[in-house]
Design an enzyme around this catalytic site. Structure first.
Site, short mmCIF file in Angstrom:
data_model
loop_
_atom_site.label_atom_id
_atom_site.label_comp_id
_atom_site.label_asym_id
_atom_site.label_seq_id
_atom_site.Cartn_x
_atom_site.Cartn_y
_atom_site.Cartn_z
N LYS A 1 0.85 -1.20 0.00
CA LYS A 1 0.00 0.00 0.00
C LYS A 1 0.89 1.25 0.00
CE LYS A 1 -3.97 1.95 2.56
NZ LYS A 1 -4.85 1.78 3.72
N SER B 1 -9.69 1.90 2.86
CA SER B 1 -8.81 2.64 1.97
C SER B 1 -7.77 1.76 1.27
CB SER B 1 -8.09 3.72 2.77
OG SER B 1 -7.24 3.10 3.73
N SER C 1 -9.95 -0.32 7.09
CA SER C 1 -9.37 -0.13 5.76
C SER C 1 -8.75 -1.38 5.12
CB SER C 1 -8.31 0.97 5.81
OG SER C 1 -8.95 2.22 5.75
#
Ligand code: MG
Ligand code: ZN
Lengths: 483, 484, 96
Positions: free
Chosen positions: A77, A152, A176
């Site tokens: 990420k 996210s 997330s």
């Protein structure tokens, strides 16, 4: 099955037996990435990864021992720092920022010869539940490209779900990892707060943020957690406890375990199709000898309010450093320092980030601290106590991961509060700091995944993985991939 | 009209750690800009602070010396404000749970004893340094950023600029003694921000308080306070309001001008620092630090007077700094003429340090070597006068006293040689010799002077005295006795 | 009555060093109003005597030894900066 759809565990076996080369795995992945644009990656390390694969293949040729992580491509990420690689956090304000350091999880994975394939798209500064808040445009759900992948960690999850990565690192502050895992049908784990070092994870809300693994199988998830968990002297909030061998201790007798079904998680707002699936899963677990117990987490209805006050307050402070002085974006025209800083932030941050900075600043400002931030911190204590009390009676808690399946791109973007409410089942464990795992259930006829959330006691990741593994064996879930 | 004055101070002292408070960067000064920085003190994304244990220990020392209550469990807080020298957009400090509180510092001035209450003490990080360039903006150097600071705030117990000066000097001495801080105000290692308010006698309400910043020396503090008191007096006397504001002292122009501030300034949005866990200081830790605590200057001064029987004034001077006091004690451990040692250190040692702008630590003459010089005085190898010159040579050459004496010669103690020189002197002064022998005994001093002149002061005075008497009177012992 | 006024939105934006267009002020006022209305829920709770949670882990005293670590080179330190000069970060002048 194409190589890019295999589990890390199987790929490792194939590498060891010299059936395949690392280069072949990588090419299979790259092929998938280039043939299907989900916008999952912000940066790809194509050339470097190929070189790295070459190095691993040499290693294999020489007959050297391989760790289970060696050469298995991993997506990271884009809020986790890799030295010398762009780290954008999905934001314009970090354009061109290249950290001169590795996050501690990256150092650990480098030691294990893991192969990094790229940095994945995400909601700007991990603020969002749909991945629409990225400066680098939304990620698409591999099961239905008109839908969001969740957020996210949408890029990481979409990549794993579509065979564009074998596994991935995400970060979870209020859901997330778990909510997108549920939307895209993969396994995602938010570890106990402090289990994994936060050093090098760009902070959103420091008292909640955790890095966690995303994979297609429980075993891979366990293996990745095993690599990144553990004490880190660079993170004062990391826990100094031994790391169990999660990936080899996956078998567990389910008979006689007690699962808590919190009544507050099955009320208003829960989509009936999701509820039906979850109820069925409960039934299957019951048949496997797990005893269901209805429990209450009475402060659940305050969790979203508590979470959004704490997370935004911390975020407003964590994001104060983006001022155009030392790194990142700086506005082009300004008359003085004040204007340089305030315009840099106006132009560099997206709407959701600004909204949260505003909310958090307000909640901490003179005269409002006690009414908002102070109250939220106390409410957090009550939410934690709910969990403590529940775990006196049950071994784990079972809930839906999200109230709905993946929604349409654009559906909730105009209504921030509605968007916040989609985190309703994931924020409570985050506030309590306990581990939680989202496991994909059988894909229903509509083709959109549904996730089952297991919540465990502090540091009982091992137990959660064992339960999830048992479910996997029982075929409660489906590891199918959206190709 | 006379006004009553009320002053409180906020002091920021840099702690003498090797590394910064939350990262491993060095705290050495004077390096090239931005060479003592790392991702942590530059506030880069994703990095985390880890507290330096030594900073805590030094703060405990200071808290103990100032008789503060140390909080057993405390937390750090973020103080939020935007400034280009503050990389994270917040300073890690302490707020609701300070490090220590409720201490006192007593001092004596002009025979009056005063006690100032310490309100609280915080551990925090320093900001970077801004170099303002006229019109062109500023340059930022983050080398200083993250250096540990101890913030000490007093109650408004000070009543005059002189008082404040003495208080600060006293506080600085304690911090230096404990090796908590270098206390160097000119270098900004100790910064003082006083707040001042006035009141007409007989009135119960104090006037509006103002704050002074940018005072870079003890003199500056005094001057700045005098200026601000005069300014407030003028306003009060003419019935004008005093605004609550912060003024910046301009050292060159010797005036204080108000800082312009934004309306939102002061709303620091403090909240507990989530990246640092609570700090728990238990009794055992405090006891351990207590045991390692050196003697405080005041106690040491008293002990010097008692143990070494030196004058209080001298003891005061010798305990000005811990190193000087240590130096003295090292010397007297080897050489037991305490008065000689005290006098010599106060006049000769401090004199040369002052002249050469050195500190005691830079001095090549170690306590053992200085004691060696004293031994030579004691056994009359050299005279006190010679010793002074030899001492200068020791400082300059780095040689030991006996080495220098060996080369240039010590006192002339060879009886035959002294006799020969005296004979010459008497020969050249036959008239004075006759006058002496006819009873003008005070001429003895004259003869001694002549001998010394001829020998460059090297002749052993006792020997000169004896031989002179013998040669002038034939029987020195007898004459000596008769004289008495 | 509004919980948060447009003027307060502007004040908070100044505190947060965020320039906002008039449109943004209006939009954020509306959205923040709605969120604040929602979080006002917390007023229902009786929180008397409840300790605030600042950390969910029972860890205290994480300290490091006062030992040096290598710093960045000047080039590394400045490599991400938008504007540098003579080994410094350059910022525009402050007009208070
Ligand atoms: Mg301070
Ligand atoms: Zn540093």
């Amino acid at each position: 099955m194409e190589l890019c759809e295999q589990s890390a565990f199987v790929l490792h076996q194939m590498l060891v037996s010299k059936e395949i080369s690392c280069r072949e795995i990588l090419l299979s992945l790259l092929n998938r990435i280039h043939s299907r644009d989900l916008n999952a990656y912000i940066t790809l390390f194509e050339e470097e990864a190929l070189k790295e694969a070459e190095r691993v293949d040499q290693q294999i040729k020489r007959g050297e021992d391989l760790s289970p992580w060696t050469g298995i491509p991993l997506a990271v990420k884009d809020n986790i720092c890799i030295q010398g690689k762009p780290t954008t956090c999905g934001s314009k304000i970090l354009t061109s920022f290249q950290p001169p350091y590795d996050a501690s999880v990256i150092s650990k994975l480098k030691e294990k010869d893991c192969l990094f394939i790229g940095k994945t798209n995400m909601d700007e500064f991990a603020m969002g539940s749909s991945n629409e808040n990225s400066h680098y445009h939304p990620v698409r759900n591999p099961w239905d490209p008109t839908r969001v992948p969740g957020g996210s960690s949408g890029g990481s999850v979409a990549a794993v779900a579509s065979g564009q990565a074998i596994w991935a690192l995400g970060s979870d502050t209020g859901g997330s990892i778990r909510q997108p895992a549920s939307f895209c049908g993969v396994v995602g784990l938010k570890p106990t707060y402090g289990r994994v070092s936060r050093y090098g994870l760009v902070a959103f809300a420091s008292s909640l943020d955790q890095i966690g693994p995303i994979a297609r199988t429980v075993q891979d998830c366990a293996l990745l957690l095993e690599a990144i968990a553990g004490y880190d002297s660079l993170d004062s909030t990391s826990l100094d406890r031994p790391v169990p061998l999660y990936s080899t201790n996956l078998k567990r007798e389910m008979q006689g375990m007690k699962m808590g079904i919190p009544r507050e998680f099955f009320g208003e707002g829960l989509d009936s199709k999701v509820e039906e699936r979850i109820r069925f899963a409960i039934h299957q677990l019951e048949e496997a000898g797990v005893e269901p117990l209805e429990i209450s987490l009475p402060h659940t209805e305050y969790a979203i309010a508590t979470y959004y006050l704490i997370a935004t307050a911390e975020a407003s402070s964590n994001l104060a450093r983006y001022d155009g002085v030392r790194y990142g974006y700086r506005t082009k025209s300004f008359r003085d320092l004040y204007e340089m800083q305030s315009k840099t932030r106006q132009e560099g941050f997206g709407d959701e980030v600004k909204r949260r900075i505003m909310l958090g600043t307000y909640a901490l400002s003179a005269g409002y601290y006690e009414a908002y931030y102070g109250r939220a911190q106390k409410a957090r204590t009550l939410i934690r106590r709910d969990f403590d009390q529940a775990f006196e009676k049950v071994d784990f808690i079972l809930t839906p991961t999200a109230p709905t399946q993946a929604f349409k791109i654009g559906e909730k973007i105009e209504d921030p509060l509605q968007m916040y409410l989609s985190d309703i089942y994931t924020v409570s464990p985050s506030l309590a700091g306990v581990p939680a795992l989202s496991l994909p259930l059988d894909i229903p006829k509509d083709g959109l995944p549904i996730g089952l959330q297991f919540i465990g006691k502090t540091l009982e990741e091992e137990k959660l993985l064992q339960i999830a593994f048992a479910c996997e064996e029982m075929k409660i879930l489906d590891n199918s991939i959206s190709s | 009209m006379d006004f009553e004055v009320m002053i409180g101070v906020e002091v920021h002292a840099q702690l003498l750690t090797k590394t910064k408070i939350f990262c491993g960067c060095s705290t050495n000064f004077g390096r090239n800009p931005n060479t003592q920085v790392c991702p942590i003190c530059l506030g880069m994304p994703g990095v985390l602070p880890v507290l330096n244990q030594e900073a805590v220990e030094l703060a405990i020392r200071a808290a103990l010396a100032l008789h503060c209550k140390i909080l057993r469990r405390e937390r750090f807080a973020r103080k939020g404000y935007f400034y280009p020298d503050l990389p994270k957009g917040y300073q890690i400090s302490q707020y609701e749970e300070p490090f220590a509180a409720e201490g006192i510092l007593s001092f004596e001035r002009n025979g009056n004893c005063k006690t100032i209450r310490i309100k609280r003490m915080n551990l925090e990080e320093d900001a970077g340094k801004l170099i303002h360039e006229e019109d062109r903006g500023s340059l930022v150097d983050f080398n200083r950023c993250g250096v540990p600071l101890l913030e000490i705030a007093t109650e408004p117990d000070l009543t005059s600029p002189k008082d404040t000066h003495t208080f600060l000097a006293e506080l600085r001495q304690i911090l230096q003694y404990l090796e908590v801080s270098s206390g160097d105000m000119e270098k900004g290692h100790l910064r003082c921000e006083p707040n001042i308010s006035l009141k007409k006698p007989g009135q119960s309400e104090w006037g509006t308080r103002t704050e002074l910043k940018n005072l870079n020396s003890l003199k500056g503090v005094e001057k700045g306070l005098l200026f601000e008191i005069r300014r407030q007096k003028r306003l009060l006397e003419s019935g004008q309001p005093i605004r609550q504001e912060t003024l910046l002292w301009d050292e060159k122009r010797e005036i204080a001008l108000p800082m312009r501030v934004k309306e939102e300034a002061g709303d620091y949005r403090y909240f507990p620092e989530p990246d640092l866990v609570p700090l728990v200081i238990d009794e055992e830790w405090i006891e351990r630090v207590k045991r390692s605590l050196p003697e405080l200057p005041d106690d040491r001064k008293k002990r010097f007077v008692e143990t070494y029987k030196i004058r209080e004034q001298d003891a005061q001077t010798l305990t000005l700094t811990r190193r000087l006091a240590d130096y003295f004690e090292e010397v007297v451990k080897i050489h037991s003429d305490f008065t000689l040692a005290a006098n010599w250190i106060i006049t000769e040692v401090l004199g040369i340090l002052h002249e050469k702008n050195l500190s005691i630590g830079d001095l090549s003459v170690t306590p053992a070597r200085l004691a060696g010089l004293f031994h030579l005085i004691q056994d009359e190898t050299i005279s006190k006068k010679m010793a002074k010159e030899i001492f200068v040579k020791m400082v300059e050459s780095g040689k030991q006293a006996d080495e220098i004496v060996r080369v240039q010669g010590g006192q002339i103690r060879d009886e035959a040689e002294v006799e020969r020189i005296i004979e010459e002197v008497l020969k050249g002064n036959s008239e004075e010799k006759v006058r002496y022998q006819s009873g003008e005994v005070k001429l003895m001093g004259y003869f001694i002077g002549q001998v010394m002149k001829r020998t460059d002061g090297k002749a052993n005075p006792r020997m000169v005295n004896e031989i002179l008497r013998k040669m002038l009177e034939g029987n020195p012992q007898k004459s000596g006795v008769q004289k008495k | 009555m509004e919980i948060i006024t447009e003027e307060e939105v502007r004040h908070v934006a100044r505190l947060a060093r965020l320039a906002l267009s008039e449109e943004e002020v209006k939009k954020f006022q509306r959205q923040l109003e709605k969120i604040l209305e929602y979080v006002a829920k917390l007023r229902e709770l009786n929180l008397e005597g409840v300790e605030p949670t600042t950390h969910v882990i029972p860890v205290v005293n994480r300290l490091r030894e006062d030992r040096g670590k290598e710093s960045l080179s000047k080039e590394e330190a400045l490599s991400n900066a938008p504007n540098t000069e003579k080994g410094h970060f350059r910022v525009p002048k402050v007009i208070e």
